[in-house]
Write a protein that holds these residues in place. Structure first.
Motif, short mmCIF file in Angstrom:
data_model
loop_
_atom_site.label_atom_id
_atom_site.label_comp_id
_atom_site.label_asym_id
_atom_site.label_seq_id
_atom_site.Cartn_x
_atom_site.Cartn_y
_atom_site.Cartn_z
N VAL A 1 0.86 -1.19 0.00
CA VAL A 1 0.00 0.00 0.00
C VAL A 1 0.90 1.23 0.00
N GLY A 2 0.76 2.05 -1.02
CA GLY A 2 1.57 3.24 -1.15
C GLY A 2 2.63 3.05 -2.24
N PRO A 3 3.42 4.07 -2.49
CA PRO A 3 3.38 5.40 -1.86
C PRO A 3 2.28 6.29 -2.44
N LEU A 4 2.05 7.42 -1.78
CA LEU A 4 1.07 8.38 -2.26
C LEU A 4 1.66 9.13 -3.46
N ARG A 5 0.90 9.16 -4.54
CA ARG A 5 1.37 9.85 -5.75
C ARG A 5 0.55 11.13 -5.92
N VAL A 6 1.24 12.25 -5.86
CA VAL A 6 0.61 13.57 -5.93
C VAL A 6 0.94 14.18 -7.29
N THR A 7 -0.12 14.58 -7.99
CA THR A 7 0.02 15.21 -9.31
C THR A 7 -0.33 16.69 -9.20
N ARG A 8 0.58 17.54 -9.63
CA ARG A 8 0.37 18.99 -9.56
C ARG A 8 0.20 19.54 -10.98
N ARG A 9 -0.84 20.34 -11.17
CA ARG A 9 -1.11 20.98 -12.45
C ARG A 9 -1.09 22.50 -12.28
N ASP A 10 -0.79 23.17 -13.36
CA ASP A 10 -0.90 24.63 -13.34
C ASP A 10 -2.36 25.02 -13.53
N PRO A 11 -2.74 26.25 -13.20
CA PRO A 11 -4.17 26.64 -13.31
C PRO A 11 -4.74 26.50 -14.71
N LEU A 12 -3.92 26.62 -15.76
CA LEU A 12 -4.41 26.51 -17.13
C LEU A 12 -4.42 25.07 -17.64
N GLY A 13 -3.86 24.16 -16.88
CA GLY A 13 -3.84 22.77 -17.30
C GLY A 13 -2.90 22.48 -18.45
N LEU A 14 -1.77 23.20 -18.49
CA LEU A 14 -0.81 23.02 -19.58
C LEU A 14 0.24 21.96 -19.26
N LEU A 15 0.70 21.94 -18.03
CA LEU A 15 1.75 21.01 -17.61
C LEU A 15 1.29 20.23 -16.39
N VAL A 16 1.86 19.07 -16.21
CA VAL A 16 1.54 18.23 -15.07
C VAL A 16 2.83 17.60 -14.56
N LEU A 17 2.97 17.52 -13.24
CA LEU A 17 4.16 16.95 -12.61
C LEU A 17 3.72 16.04 -11.47
#
Length: 410
Positions: free
Chosen positions: A127-143
């Motif tokens: 169980v795990g790890p926690l995967r956190v996805t960060r997007r910019d407000p315009l939805g252009l890039l994702v990390l």
């Protein structure tokens, strides 16, 4: 860092606009292209900012029998000074992906997610790890980044209660085992002389004091030791349903039942496998009932699968949860190791329909182990018993427990 379809479109538009603006001297097109490029640069800066998140997870319980409920509690806290906006989080639970609500998590706040861990199949569920996805407000890039570690949930085989445990030739001084042999070297008590007692056992000082002949009663202080050999070869369990060898699962249930019954009666028990399996040797913290492959009162030794020493603090039930079918190893080689090492006085061999032809190697161990019990699972026909062997044919673990308790003489 990845770019979304929207970001790809904006990047292509920026390149085309800048190229056309400079090529044909259109400042409006150049301005639009520069604006698109600036939006991509700002999106990269926003997405690259790493949020400060702390992850705490707890399995309740972390060791269960097959089919029993287990719950994972996950707490995510925003340890940064800024709100964690535009975050999407998922937690890995075996083959499942569980969404975790962290969108717009305020600074210093936390969120908790609880979900059931699948326990329908024996094994170790990571169980795990926690995967956190960060997007910019315009939805252009994702990390995407990983937070926290992975916690295993051990799904042990089902345990079926056994009312009796074979004790072989060894006996215990404290009365846990009946039929105490007489004539060994450890003093237990004094009793009156009866015709046939050896005169060298007469305790003359006590006899002179009480006026009757008194003899020493000696017992063997050794505890019986049970050896459970699980045949985890692929050839021993040829039939599979949806990728699962039911005969092997039944053998694991029988092994867990025997180990539990032995520990209940305070008898040392050794768990070994025919084929060595690295998956059955996981590292983990020591704890009650997790002291290696040998379970016995007051701690244990460490005889691992394949005759090697187990370096990890893993209990027999954990090993049964982690073990899988393996192709290396033969029953003949395992029998040779057992004959050489003589790990106990009672041997319990658990195999499948593919191991019936190799039971002759088990019968050869009758001289090294006073009591030998063979459990065969999933066989279409009854297994013929050899000289001195107790053979138990069963379709599953529950049937094995019923047949086991029906054996009158080991």
């Amino acid at each position: 860092m990845g770019i979304t379809a929207r970001g790809i479109g904006l990047l292509v538009a920026a390149v085309l606009l800048l190229g056309a603006g400079f090529r044909f001297a259109y400042p409006e097109l150049t301005l639009l292209g520069a604006a698109a490029g600036t939006a991509l640069a700002v999106a990269a800066a926003v997405a690259a900012r790493r949020p400060r998140l702390t992850v705490h997870r707890q399995a309740e319980p972390d060791r269960v029998a097959r089919g029993e409920p287990a719950t994972m509690t996950l707490t995510v806290r925003n340890a940064g000074r800024l709100p964690a906006a535009s975050l999407l989080a998922t937690d890995r639970c075996g083959d499942r992906v569980v969404p975790v609500p962290v969108l717009r998590l305020r600074a210093g706040a936390d969120t908790t997610a609880r979900y059931e861990v699948p326990t329908s199949r024996r094994g170790v569920v990571p169980v795990g790890p926690l995967r956190v996805t960060r997007r910019d407000p315009l939805g252009l890039l994702v990390l995407a980044r990983s937070y926290g570690g992975s916690v295993p949930v051990w799904v042990h085989p089902r345990i079926h209660p056994l009312s009796a445990v074979p004790t072989g030739a060894g006996r215990s001084l404290d009365g846990r085992v009946d039929a105490v042999p007489h004539g060994s070297i450890t003093f237990d008590s004094l009793r009156e002389y009866v015709v046939g007692d050896e005169l060298r056992r007469v305790h003359w000082r006590t006899s002179a004091r009480v006026g009757e002949l008194m003899v020493r009663e000696n017992v063997d202080t050794s505890l019986p030791r049970i050896v459970v050999l699980v045949d985890n070869r692929v050839a021993a369990h040829p039939e599979r349903v949806a990728g699962v060898a039911e005969s092997f699962e039944s053998a694991c249930e029988a092994a867990a039942s025997v180990v539990t019954a032995a520990v209940r009666d305070d008898l040392p028990v050794v768990l070994v496998f025919v084929a060595s399996d690295p998956a059955a040797e996981p590292a983990g913290p020591a704890g009650p009932g997790r002291g290696g492959a040998v379970a016995q009162p007051g701690g244990g030794g460490s005889t691992g699968g394949g005759g090697a020493t187990d370096r990890h603090a893993v209990g027999p039930l954990d090993r049964l949860a982690a073990v899988s079918l393996a192709g290396d190893g033969t029953l003949e080689a395992a029998a040779a190791r057992l004959r050489r090492d003589r790990l106990g006085d009672t041997l319990v061999v658990l195999t499948g329909p593919g191991g019936r032809d190799d039971l002759g190697h088990v019968g050869a161990l009758r001289g090294a182990y006073p009591s030998v019990v063979v459990g065969v699972f999933g066989a279409a026909e009854p297994t013929p018993g050899g000289a001195g062997l107790v053979v138990v044919d069963a379709v599953d673990g529950a049937a094995f427990a019923a047949e086991w308790d029906g054996v009158r003489r080991w």
